[in-house]
Design a protein around this motif. Structure first.
Motif, PDB file in Angstrom:
ATOM      1  N   SER A 264     -11.410   2.424 -10.183  1.00 52.59           N
ATOM      2  CA  SER A 264     -10.198   1.644 -10.461  1.00 52.59           C
ATOM      3  C   SER A 264      -9.614   2.090 -11.794  1.00 52.59           C
ATOM      4  CB  SER A 264     -10.503   0.147 -10.513  1.00 52.59           C
ATOM      5  OG  SER A 264     -11.037  -0.301  -9.283  1.00 52.59           O
ATOM      6  N   LEU A 265      -8.318   2.316 -11.794  1.00 50.73           N
ATOM      7  CA  LEU A 265      -7.599   2.696 -13.011  1.00 50.73           C
ATOM      8  C   LEU A 265      -6.352   1.830 -13.133  1.00 50.73           C
ATOM      9  CD1 LEU A 265      -7.630   6.598 -12.788  1.00 50.73           C
ATOM     10  CD2 LEU A 265      -8.618   5.279 -14.649  1.00 50.73           C
ATOM     11  N   GLU A 266      -6.055   1.422 -14.328  1.00 51.95           N
ATOM     12  CA  GLU A 266      -4.788   0.743 -14.584  1.00 51.95           C
ATOM     13  C   GLU A 266      -3.882   1.692 -15.351  1.00 51.95           C
ATOM     14  OE1 GLU A 266      -5.514  -3.012 -16.496  1.00 51.95           O
ATOM     15  OE2 GLU A 266      -5.549  -4.043 -14.574  1.00 51.95           O
ATOM     16  N   ALA A 267      -2.630   1.731 -14.945  1.00 53.18           N
ATOM     17  CA  ALA A 267      -1.669   2.640 -15.582  1.00 53.18           C
ATOM     18  C   ALA A 267      -0.316   1.958 -15.687  1.00 53.18           C
ATOM     19  CB  ALA A 267      -1.557   3.932 -14.761  1.00 53.18           C
ATOM     20  N   ARG A 268       0.530   2.535 -16.510  1.00 55.80           N
ATOM     21  CA  ARG A 268       1.931   2.137 -16.577  1.00 55.80           C
ATOM     22  C   ARG A 268       2.738   3.367 -16.935  1.00 55.80           C
ATOM     23  NH1 ARG A 268       2.306  -1.491 -22.164  1.00 55.80           N
ATOM     24  NH2 ARG A 268       1.669   0.160 -23.600  1.00 55.80           N
ATOM     25  N   TRP A 326       1.729  -3.039 -16.061  1.00 55.93           N
ATOM     26  CA  TRP A 326       0.503  -2.335 -15.682  1.00 55.93           C
ATOM     27  C   TRP A 326       0.269  -2.485 -14.185  1.00 55.93           C
ATOM     28  CZ3 TRP A 326      -2.088   0.856 -18.858  1.00 55.93           C
ATOM     29  CH2 TRP A 326      -1.870   0.734 -20.238  1.00 55.93           C
ATOM     30  N   PHE A 327      -0.059  -1.405 -13.521  1.00 53.55           N
ATOM     31  CA  PHE A 327      -0.379  -1.451 -12.100  1.00 53.55           C
ATOM     32  C   PHE A 327      -1.717  -0.757 -11.866  1.00 53.55           C
ATOM     33  CE2 PHE A 327       2.279   2.275 -12.870  1.00 53.55           C
ATOM     34  CZ  PHE A 327       1.568   3.298 -12.274  1.00 53.55           C
ATOM     35  N   GLU A 328      -2.382  -1.148 -10.791  1.00 55.81           N
ATOM     36  CA  GLU A 328      -3.730  -0.638 -10.516  1.00 55.81           C
ATOM     37  C   GLU A 328      -3.695   0.393  -9.405  1.00 55.81           C
ATOM     38  OE1 GLU A 328      -8.029  -2.701 -10.444  1.00 55.81           O
ATOM     39  OE2 GLU A 328      -6.784  -3.272  -8.737  1.00 55.81           O
ATOM     40  N   VAL A 329      -4.472   1.448  -9.585  1.00 49.98           N
ATOM     41  CA  VAL A 329      -4.714   2.418  -8.519  1.00 49.98           C
ATOM     42  C   VAL A 329      -6.221   2.458  -8.275  1.00 49.98           C
ATOM     43  CG1 VAL A 329      -2.676   3.815  -8.997  1.00 49.98           C
ATOM     44  CG2 VAL A 329      -4.807   4.347 -10.174  1.00 49.98           C
ATOM     45  N   GLN A 330      -6.590   2.659  -7.010  1.00 48.96           N
ATOM     46  CA  GLN A 330      -8.003   2.680  -6.656  1.00 48.96           C
ATOM     47  C   GLN A 330      -8.294   3.845  -5.723  1.00 48.96           C
ATOM     48  OE1 GLN A 330      -8.734  -1.254  -4.973  1.00 48.96           O
ATOM     49  NE2 GLN A 330      -9.476  -1.999  -6.947  1.00 48.96           N
ATOM     50  N   GLY A 331      -9.515   4.343  -5.807  1.00 50.92           N
ATOM     51  CA  GLY A 331      -9.892   5.456  -4.943  1.00 50.92           C
ATOM     52  C   GLY A 331     -11.342   5.824  -5.133  1.00 50.92           C
ATOM     53  N   PHE A 332     -11.660   7.103  -4.871  1.00 52.85           N
ATOM     54  CA  PHE A 332     -13.046   7.554  -4.888  1.00 52.85           C
ATOM     55  C   PHE A 332     -13.148   8.900  -5.606  1.00 52.85           C
ATOM     56  CE2 PHE A 332     -12.167   5.272  -0.951  1.00 52.85           C
ATOM     57  CZ  PHE A 332     -13.078   4.225  -1.041  1.00 52.85           C
ATOM     58  N   LEU A 333     -14.330   9.139  -6.164  1.00 47.62           N
ATOM     59  CA  LEU A 333     -14.630  10.481  -6.655  1.00 47.62           C
ATOM     60  C   LEU A 333     -14.618  11.446  -5.474  1.00 47.62           C
ATOM     61  CD1 LEU A 333     -17.595   9.978  -9.158  1.00 47.62           C
ATOM     62  CD2 LEU A 333     -15.301  10.756  -9.721  1.00 47.62           C
ATOM     63  N   GLU A 334     -13.948  12.567  -5.651  1.00 50.28           N
ATOM     64  CA  GLU A 334     -13.943  13.595  -4.606  1.00 50.28           C
ATOM     65  C   GLU A 334     -14.186  14.939  -5.269  1.00 50.28           C
ATOM     66  OE1 GLU A 334     -10.653  13.638  -1.951  1.00 50.28           O
ATOM     67  OE2 GLU A 334     -11.054  11.626  -1.167  1.00 50.28           O
ATOM     68  N   VAL A 335     -15.449  15.234  -5.496  1.00 49.63           N
ATOM     69  CA  VAL A 335     -15.834  16.446  -6.222  1.00 49.63           C
ATOM     70  C   VAL A 335     -16.648  17.343  -5.294  1.00 49.63           C
ATOM     71  CG1 VAL A 335     -16.961  17.374  -8.266  1.00 49.63           C
ATOM     72  CG2 VAL A 335     -15.951  15.080  -8.339  1.00 49.63           C
TER      73      VAL A 335
END
Length: 550
Positions: A264-268, A326-335
Motif C-alpha cells: 500500500s502506498l499513499e500519494a498525491r 492523498w490517494f491510496e494505491v495497492q498492489g503486489f511485489l512483482e520481481v
C-alpha cells in the motif's frame, strides 16, 4: 445639421468589398495592387462597416426590417469579429460520456469535454451564438480528432466568459498520445481548432436579452459558412510533481512462506495544467527503479529499470487542478527471480530501511476507461519513495547481541603472542522485523565495528526454508534459539580491548556497549528474496552470562 445618407454606410462598405479584383493577363492577382490590399483588409473594413451601420441607425435613421438584418450585420462583419478575437482557455474538464461503447466498437475513442473560455469581442449589436459544429482538432500540424460542440453563447460581444461543451472523438490514437504526453510533461503547448460553422443572431424583437445598447438590430438571422480557426495555448502538468508516503506491506493468505504481500502506498500530485481529469476510475501503474539516477537527463520513459511493484488506484479516482488530496494505491511485489532484478529490488529496501529516498518511475499500464487508457498508456512519471524514518520506526533487524565470552580469559589470550590475534566465540542475536509483513531470515553476514574500527565478523550459516528464522509482522526482540559463531579480530588491539572492557560487568566495566554491523541479511518478504545490505547502527552488545538470558 448633417444630411441623411440615402444608403447605409454598411451597405456601401460591403458593396465596395464585393467588387471584383483586377487580375494580370495570366489570371493571377497583382502582387502589390491596391485591390489585393483591400481584399486583405476586408474583415477589418467589414467591421468598420458594421460599426458605421450602428452609428447610422443610432442617428435616427429608420431601422431595417427583420429581413434586412443580413445587410446591417452581414457575413463579412460576423466573419471579421470571429477572425479577430483571441480565444483563451481557463479550464478543460474531461469526463466520461453516458455511453462510449458505440465509438469504441468502431475503434474510436470518445469522451465529453467542457472548456471554460474567455475572450474579448467587438460588439455584434445582437445576441450571438455559435451554432453546433464539428471542430477539427490538430496538434503540431497533425489532426487527432473532432470536437462535436453544443451551441456556444457569445452574448452581444465585449469581454465575455462562456463555456464550449461537446464530445471529443479521437480517430488518430498516435497523435492523441503525443498530445497526452505534452499534457503530462510540458509547461505549455498549443492546439489548433478549425471549423466552418454558423453564427446565429437575435435582435431586440427576437429574444435578445442584453442591454438596449447591445441590441441595436431587429429580427434574427443564421449566418452559415463562417470560418472558425483558432490556436489556443494550454498549460501542461510539468510531470505532476508526485509526492509519496512510506510504503506498507501486509501479509495475504498464501500457501508458501512469506508469499505475496499487499503493498500500500499513499500519494498525491500537483496539477498546474489547464485540465481537470474526471472519471479516471481504476488506473494500473507499474513502478520501476530509475536506471538513470542520479543523472536524469534521459526522459523517465527511457530510464525504466527493474519492475518493482504493480499497483492500482481505487475506483472513482480523479485529479483536479492544484494539489490533490492523498490517494491510496495497492498492489503486489512483482520481481523476476533474476539476480540483477533481486539486487535492484534490494536497493529499494536498503534505501527504505536506511531512511533514504528511493528514486522510482511510475509507468501507466492502463485504465478501466478506454479514453484515458489510450491517452496515458506508457506515460512515465518520476517520484521518490521516502525512507522509513517518517514512520518513526527503528529500521534495524539486528537489535542486540549476547556474546558467550569470559572477558579475563579473552584479554589474556589476546595479550599472549602465542595465542594468535583471533578469538572464536558464540553469540545469540535478538532480531526485529521493521516490516508489516512476515519476514523470513535465511542468513546473516556482518562486519562488527566499534567506534568505526573493525573488531570482528559474525556469520549465520545459510539456513534452509525449514530452518529459517521467522519474524512475525512488526516483531520486536525476537531471540534466536541457537547460538551463532563470532570472530573477534585483534587487528586494532586497543579498540578490541576497549570493547571487552566496556562489556565487562561492573565495577570493572559498563556491562553493555554499542556496536555497528555492516550487514548482509538474506531474507524473504512479500514473495521476493532480496539481500538487504545496510548498516545496523547502535546494536546493543553485552555478555550472555550477565544478561537476562543467564
Amino acid at each position: 445639421r448633417r444630411p441623411r445618407l440615402s444608403t447605409p454606410p454598411s451597405i456601401l462598405a460591403v458593396t465596395m468589398i464585393a467588387q471584383p479584383v483586377p487580375t494580370e493577363a495570366d489570371g493571377s492577382a497583382p502582387r502589390h495592387s491596391r485591390a489585393s490590399g483591400v481584399r486583405r483588409l476586408a474583415p477589418v473594413l467589414a467591421l468598420l462597416a458594421g460599426a458605421g451601420a450602428f452609428a447610422y441607425y443610432g442617428t435616427g435613421a429608420t431601422a431595417p426590417s427583420p429581413s434586412d438584418i443580413k445587410l446591417a450585420i452581414g457575413k463579412p462583419f460576423v466573419q471579421g469579429i470571429i477572425a479577430l478575437f483571441e480565444l483563451k482557455v481557463d479550464q478543460i474538464t474531461l469526463q466520461k460520456p453516458e455511453s462510449q461503447w458505440s465509438h469504441f466498437a468502431l475503434d474510436l475513442i470518445a469522451f465529453d469535454l467542457k472548456m471554460d473560455i474567455h475572450m474579448e469581442l467587438l460588439f455584434f449589436g445582437a445576441q450571438a451564438t455559435l451554432a453546433s459544429a464539428e471542430i477539427d482538432l490538430m496538434f503540431r500540424g497533425e489532426r487527432f480528432g473532432t470536437l462535436s460542440t453544443l451551441p456556444c453563447p457569445l452574448g452581444g460581444g465585449g469581454k465575455i466568459k462562456t463555456q464550449m461543451a461537446g464530445r471529443l472523438v479521437v480517430d488518430d490514437v498516435a497523435v492523441f498520445q503525443k498530445i497526452a504526453r505534452a499534457v503530462v510533461h510540458e509547461d505549455e503547448f498549443t492546439v489548433e481548432l478549425y471549423s466552418t460553422l454558423a453564427v446565429e443572431l437575435r435582435g431586440s424583437d427576437n429574444g435578445c436579452l442584453l442591454r438596449s445598447e447591445m441590441c441595436k438590430t431587429v429580427g434574427s438571422a443564421r449566418i452559415p459558412g463562417v470560418t472558425f480557426a483558432k490556436s489556443v495555448t494550454l498549460r501542461g502538468a510539468q510531470g505532476f510533481a508526485v509526492d509519496m508516503r512510506p510504503l506498507q506491506l501486509t501479509d495475504l493468505p498464501s500457501f508458501e512462506p512469506a508469499g505475496k504481500a499487499l503493498i500500500s502506498l499513499e500519494a498525491r500530485v500537483y496539477n498546474p495544467s489547464t485540465f481537470v481529469f474526471r472519471d479516471l476510475d481504476v488506473f494500473s501503474i507499474d513502478v520501476y527503479t530509475d536506471d538513470s539516477w542520479p543523472k536524469t537527463e534521459k526522459p523517465a520513459a527511457d530510464s525504466l529499470g527493474v519492475k518493482f511493484v504493480a499497483v492500482n488506484t481505487e475506483s472513482g479516482f480523479w485529479i483536479g487542478r492544484g494539489n490533490s488530496s492523498w490517494f491510496e494505491v495497492q498492489g503486489f511485489l512483482e520481481v523476476p527471480e533474476r539476480e540483477y532484478d533481486l539486487v535492484k529490488t534490494a536497493d529499494v529496501f536498503n534505501h527504505f530501511l536506511t531512511n533514504r529516498k528511493t528514486p522510482l518511475i511510475a509507468s501507466i499500464a492502463g485504465s478501466s476507461q478506454p479514453f484515458y487508457s489510450a491517452a496515458a498508456k506508457g506515460v512515465a512519471l518520476r517520484a521518490f519513495l521516502p525512507g522509513m524514518s517518517e514512520q518513526g520506526k527503528n529500521s534495524n533487524i539486528v537489535q542486540r547481541a549476547y556474546i558467550d565470552l569470559d572477558v579475563p580469559v579473552a584479554v589474556a589470550s589476546l595479550l599472549n603472542p602465542m595465542s594468535g590475534a583471533t578469538l572464536h566465540q558464540y553469540l545469540y542475536v535478538s532480531l526485529s522485523n521493521p516490516f508489516d509483513a512476515t519476514l523470513y531470515v535465511f542468513g546473516l553476514e556482518a562486519e562488527v565495528l566499534f567506534n568505526g574500527v573493525h573488531v570482528g565478523q559474525v556469520e549465520l550459516k545459510k539456513l534452509s526454508l525449514d530452518e529459517a528464522i521467522v519474524l512475525p509482522p512488526n516483531a520486536h526482540d525476537y531471540l534466536t534459539p541457537n547460538a551463532y559463531p563470532i570472530e573477534l579480530h585483534a587487528l586494532e588491539l586497543p579498540s578490541l580491548l576497549q570493547l571487552l572492557h566496556e562489556i565487562a560487568p561492573a565495577p570493572a566495566g559498563k556491562g553493555i556497549t554499542e556496536v555497528d554491523l555492516n550487514a548482509r541479511i538474506h531474507v524473504r518478504v512479500g514473495g521476493a528474496e532480496p539481500i538487504l545490505v545496510y548498516m545496523q547502527h547502535n546494536v546493543s552488545a553485552q555478555l550472555k552470562q550477565f544478561s537476562s538470558l543467564a
